[in-house]
Design an enzyme around this catalytic site. Structure first.
Site, PDB file in Angstrom:
ATOM      1  CB  CYS A 120      -0.828  -0.221   1.074  1.00 20.76           C
ATOM      2  SG  CYS A 120      -1.998   1.257   1.267  1.00 20.76           S
ATOM      3  CG  ASP A 168      -7.098  -0.705  -4.950  1.00 17.09           C
ATOM      4  OD1 ASP A 168      -8.343   0.398  -4.541  1.00 17.09           O
ATOM      5  OD2 ASP A 168      -6.206  -1.328  -4.705  1.00 17.09           O
ATOM      6  CG  HIS A 198      -6.019  -0.625  -1.386  1.00 16.73           C
ATOM      7  ND1 HIS A 198      -5.897   0.057  -2.548  1.00 16.73           N
ATOM      8  CD2 HIS A 198      -5.666   0.447  -0.281  1.00 16.73           C
ATOM      9  CE1 HIS A 198      -4.121   0.021  -2.077  1.00 16.73           C
ATOM     10  NE2 HIS A 198      -4.191   0.311  -0.738  1.00 16.73           N
TER      11      HIS A 198
END
Length: 231
Positions: A120, A168, A198
């Protein structure tokens, strides 16, 4: 694999970092870069997983200048993390990560190259590190800053692996396709994981997609075995 603490020396202080050694005590190095939640229980678990594969793993505390961490026992973990990451200076954070890479490379236990793995927020930092420093392999899970970093794509020369979920909300399909076009090349692998959102590798119930998590990890292990092999 036991966790040890160490320090990355910087001009304005020492950045705390966490170190895991493989069973052999020696191996290639992996710089592990955190999500916005910091060097969390999840990141520590992934560090142990990587060390079990034979890598020397270093995870720096990128929030060190903020004198704060995310309290995982609270219900507002995401809000805490968003408040912390908003205070970071991006270029300074990348510089700190490069310093951690240099510290890892200089460790006596490291042999056979050094790579960088990020999740991330850390996936974007890892991509930027690979653009400005020499690394032997890059793994980025849904790098959230990648859309703003594509001008650096031509400077990333290391073999690279990127993971994205098709569901996502932060990196929708059209954004992922723009990323694919920018980073494409013979040394780049990009995998789309159907139905995953995500942070799908994070085992927290609100994030995890079990099939994508298992599939992406298998692909990551295979990529590292080929691109940063343990001797």
């Amino acid at each position: 694999m036991a966790e040890a603490t160490t320090t990355v020396p910087l001009a304005d202080g020492g950045m705390p970092a966490h170190l895991w050694l493989p069973p052999s005590g020696r191996g290639p190095g992996l710089l592990l870069l955190q999500e916005i939640f910091g060097v969390s229980t999840y990141i520590r678990d992934r560090a142990r997983d990587l060390a079990a594969l034979g890598y020397v793993v270093l995870a720096p505390e990128l929030y060190w200048r903020l004198a704060a961490t995310v309290d995982e026992s609270r219900d507002d973990v995401l809000e805490q993390a968003m408040a912390l990451v908003a205070q970071l200076d991006w270029e300074q954070t990348v510089g700190d990560a490069v310093a951690a890479l240099d510290t890892l490379r200089a460790r006596p236990e490291v042999e056979g190259g050094v790579g960088v793995v990020g999740f991330c927020f850390g996936g974007g930092v890892a991509f930027n590190v690979a653009a400005v420093a020499e690394v032997d392999a890059l793994v980025a899970y849904y790098g959230s800053a990648l859309p703003q970093l594509l001008g650096l794509a031509g400077r990333v020369r290391a073999p690279s692996l990127h993971h994205f979920g098709t569901a996502d909300d932060y990196l929708p399909p059209e954004t992922v396709e723009a990323i694919r076009a920018a980073v494409s090349g013979p040394e780049v692998e990009l995998h789309l994981h159907e139905g995953a959102g995500h942070a799908f590798d994070n085992p927290s119930p609100e994030f995890v997609h079990e099939r994508a998590r298992a599939e992406a990890w298998e692909q990551t292990v295979d990529f590292l075995a080929r691109r940063l092999p343990v001797r």
